[in-house]
Design a protein around this motif. Structure first.
Motif, PDB file in Angstrom:
ATOM      1  N   ARG A 110     -13.197  63.354  -9.316  1.00  9.09           N
ATOM      2  CA  ARG A 110     -13.876  64.521  -9.752  1.00  9.09           C
ATOM      3  C   ARG A 110     -12.788  65.672  -9.475  1.00  9.09           C
ATOM      4  NH1 ARG A 110     -19.299  65.151  -6.542  1.00  9.09           N
ATOM      5  NH2 ARG A 110     -19.140  67.375  -7.379  1.00  9.09           N
ATOM      6  N   GLY A 111     -11.950  65.679  -8.834  1.00  2.23           N
ATOM      7  CA  GLY A 111     -10.935  66.652  -8.735  1.00  2.23           C
ATOM      8  C   GLY A 111     -11.218  67.516  -7.584  1.00  2.23           C
ATOM      9  N   ILE A 112     -11.477  68.877  -7.733  1.00  3.95           N
ATOM     10  CA  ILE A 112     -11.682  69.739  -6.701  1.00  3.95           C
ATOM     11  C   ILE A 112     -13.352  69.434  -6.290  1.00  3.95           C
ATOM     12  CG2 ILE A 112     -12.067  72.226  -6.136  1.00  3.95           C
ATOM     13  CD1 ILE A 112      -9.148  71.216  -6.530  1.00  3.95           C
ATOM     14  N   THR A 113     -13.376  69.284  -4.999  1.00  5.00           N
ATOM     15  CA  THR A 113     -14.929  69.205  -4.446  1.00  5.00           C
ATOM     16  C   THR A 113     -15.171  70.368  -3.527  1.00  5.00           C
ATOM     17  OG1 THR A 113     -14.223  67.806  -3.182  1.00  5.00           O
ATOM     18  CG2 THR A 113     -15.062  66.832  -5.110  1.00  5.00           C
ATOM     19  N   LEU A 114     -16.306  70.486  -3.085  1.00  2.28           N
ATOM     20  CA  LEU A 114     -16.885  71.805  -2.083  1.00  2.28           C
ATOM     21  C   LEU A 114     -17.870  71.092  -1.273  1.00  2.28           C
ATOM     22  CD1 LEU A 114     -16.572  74.662  -1.369  1.00  2.28           C
ATOM     23  CD2 LEU A 114     -18.065  75.327  -3.244  1.00  2.28           C
ATOM     24  N   GLY A 115     -17.522  71.400  -0.090  1.00  2.00           N
ATOM     25  CA  GLY A 115     -18.879  71.414   0.879  1.00  2.00           C
ATOM     26  C   GLY A 115     -18.989  72.519   1.787  1.00  2.00           C
ATOM     27  N   VAL A 116     -19.973  72.210   2.485  1.00  2.00           N
ATOM     28  CA  VAL A 116     -20.365  73.517   3.213  1.00  2.00           C
ATOM     29  C   VAL A 116     -20.451  72.728   4.774  1.00  2.00           C
ATOM     30  CG1 VAL A 116     -21.501  74.853   1.696  1.00  2.00           C
ATOM     31  CG2 VAL A 116     -22.784  73.161   3.037  1.00  2.00           C
ATOM     32  N   ARG A 117     -20.155  73.689   5.859  1.00  2.00           N
ATOM     33  CA  ARG A 117     -20.288  73.494   7.366  1.00  2.00           C
ATOM     34  C   ARG A 117     -21.030  74.786   7.934  1.00  2.00           C
ATOM     35  NH1 ARG A 117     -20.505  67.944   8.953  1.00  2.00           N
ATOM     36  NH2 ARG A 117     -19.030  67.103   7.438  1.00  2.00           N
ATOM     37  N   GLY A 126     -15.199  81.381   6.142  1.00  2.00           N
ATOM     38  CA  GLY A 126     -13.875  81.147   5.471  1.00  2.00           C
ATOM     39  C   GLY A 126     -13.847  79.945   4.438  1.00  2.00           C
ATOM     40  N   LEU A 127     -13.038  79.781   3.645  1.00  2.00           N
ATOM     41  CA  LEU A 127     -12.885  78.498   2.682  1.00  2.00           C
ATOM     42  C   LEU A 127     -11.421  77.884   3.221  1.00  2.00           C
ATOM     43  CD1 LEU A 127     -14.157  77.111   0.260  1.00  2.00           C
ATOM     44  CD2 LEU A 127     -12.645  78.517  -0.872  1.00  2.00           C
ATOM     45  N   PHE A 128     -11.648  76.820   3.552  1.00  2.00           N
ATOM     46  CA  PHE A 128     -10.769  75.716   4.027  1.00  2.00           C
ATOM     47  C   PHE A 128     -10.496  74.473   3.202  1.00  2.00           C
ATOM     48  CE2 PHE A 128     -12.587  78.198   7.123  1.00  2.00           C
ATOM     49  CZ  PHE A 128     -11.740  78.507   7.989  1.00  2.00           C
ATOM     50  N   VAL A 135     -13.808  73.229   2.145  1.00  2.00           N
ATOM     51  CA  VAL A 135     -15.274  73.452   3.041  1.00  2.00           C
ATOM     52  C   VAL A 135     -15.232  74.925   3.139  1.00  2.00           C
ATOM     53  CG1 VAL A 135     -16.130  73.070   5.310  1.00  2.00           C
ATOM     54  CG2 VAL A 135     -14.983  71.380   4.252  1.00  2.00           C
ATOM     55  N   ALA A 136     -16.488  75.523   2.673  1.00  2.00           N
ATOM     56  CA  ALA A 136     -17.022  76.826   2.893  1.00  2.00           C
ATOM     57  C   ALA A 136     -17.663  76.622   4.179  1.00  2.00           C
ATOM     58  CB  ALA A 136     -17.859  77.459   2.033  1.00  2.00           C
ATOM     59  N   PHE A 137     -17.251  77.607   5.254  1.00  2.00           N
ATOM     60  CA  PHE A 137     -17.425  77.534   6.441  1.00  2.00           C
ATOM     61  C   PHE A 137     -18.384  78.651   6.814  1.00  2.00           C
ATOM     62  CE2 PHE A 137     -16.933  78.357  11.307  1.00  2.00           C
ATOM     63  CZ  PHE A 137     -17.630  77.279  11.781  1.00  2.00           C
ATOM     64  N   PHE A 138     -19.666  78.740   7.218  1.00  6.97           N
ATOM     65  CA  PHE A 138     -20.635  79.915   7.472  1.00  6.97           C
ATOM     66  C   PHE A 138     -20.899  79.734   9.040  1.00  6.97           C
ATOM     67  CE2 PHE A 138     -21.257  78.664   2.977  1.00  6.97           C
ATOM     68  CZ  PHE A 138     -21.489  79.866   2.444  1.00  6.97           C
ATOM     69  N   GLU A 139     -21.181  81.020   9.287  1.00  8.01           N
ATOM     70  CA  GLU A 139     -21.869  81.050  10.586  1.00  8.01           C
ATOM     71  C   GLU A 139     -23.536  81.696  10.329  1.00  8.01           C
ATOM     72  OE1 GLU A 139     -20.392  84.089  13.328  1.00  8.01           O
ATOM     73  OE2 GLU A 139     -18.672  82.888  13.929  1.00  8.01           O
ATOM     74  N   ALA A 140     -24.414  80.899  10.879  1.00  2.85           N
ATOM     75  CA  ALA A 140     -25.915  81.369  10.934  1.00  2.85           C
ATOM     76  C   ALA A 140     -26.077  82.532  11.365  1.00  2.85           C
ATOM     77  CB  ALA A 140     -26.705  80.204  11.230  1.00  2.85           C
ATOM     78  N   GLY A 141     -26.851  83.447  10.888  1.00  7.49           N
ATOM     79  CA  GLY A 141     -27.572  84.402  11.734  1.00  7.49           C
ATOM     80  C   GLY A 141     -29.036  83.997  12.279  1.00  7.49           C
ATOM     81  N   ALA A 142     -29.891  84.569  11.848  1.00 15.82           N
ATOM     82  CA  ALA A 142     -31.478  84.413  12.295  1.00 15.82           C
ATOM     83  C   ALA A 142     -31.892  83.001  11.582  1.00 15.82           C
ATOM     84  CB  ALA A 142     -32.262  85.563  12.102  1.00 15.82           C
ATOM     85  N   TRP A 143     -32.641  82.287  12.780  1.00 13.49           N
ATOM     86  CA  TRP A 143     -33.070  80.796  12.007  1.00 13.49           C
ATOM     87  C   TRP A 143     -34.388  80.514  13.002  1.00 13.49           C
ATOM     88  CZ3 TRP A 143     -33.309  76.779  15.324  1.00 13.49           C
ATOM     89  CH2 TRP A 143     -32.479  76.835  16.561  1.00 13.49           C
TER      90      TRP A 143
END
Length: 148
Positions: free
Chosen positions: A16-23, A81-83, A94-102
């Motif tokens: 597929r070439g470029i792939t994107l994940g999240v953490r 950030g994007l890594f 990988v797009a890395f996020f920080e969660a706020g309220a949950w």
């Protein structure tokens, strides 16, 4: 079973070439960090997974948190950030996020998840993935690395 399929999953990603994940980094009210143990990867990781076709990275983060961690975001996560993730494939990011309220919700575990626990940052499991240690060190002021 999934460990046997891992080479095929990686091959599909390479084609597929470029792939994107999240953490996503999720903290509890004591500052503990939610980590996930997958059946097909060694060690403990931030919750996350692949972004599906037609899905935004934020939508994928929300979905993965519910599925893996029993966490429903009540506010948008913050993109850290994007890594690049050469450990998976040469084109993976990988797009890395920080969660706020949950709030807690029912987990939707399949065969891919073996565990989900909150750990104190000072007492992480010995086999926590290097990406977790890197991202946490960066939050404490270490230089940001481009590699996941």
């Amino acid at each position: 079973m999934l460990r046997l399929l891992l080479p095929l999953i990686k091959l599909r990603s390479q084609l597929r070439g470029i792939t994107l994940g999240v953490r996503v980094c999720v903290r509890d009210d004591k500052g503990g960090i939610l980590l996930i143990r997958h059946s097909y990867l060694p060690g403990w990781h931030f919750p996350g997974g692949g972004v599906e076709f037609g899905e935004t990275a934020v939508e994928a983060a929300r979905r993965e948190l519910i599925e893996e961690g029993g966490v429903e975001l009540t506010a948008p996560p913050r993109l850290v950030g994007l890594f690049r993730n050469p450990e998976w494939t040469g084109g993976d990011h990988v797009a890395f996020f920080e969660a706020g309220a949950w709030r807690p919700c029912a987990r939707r575990w399949g065969v891919e998840i073996e565990g989900a626990e909150f750990f104190a940052e000072s007492d992480l499991p010995a086999d926590v993935h290097a990406s977790v240690r890197r991202r946490l060190a960066e939050r404490r002021g270490a230089n940001v690395e481009a590699i996941w």
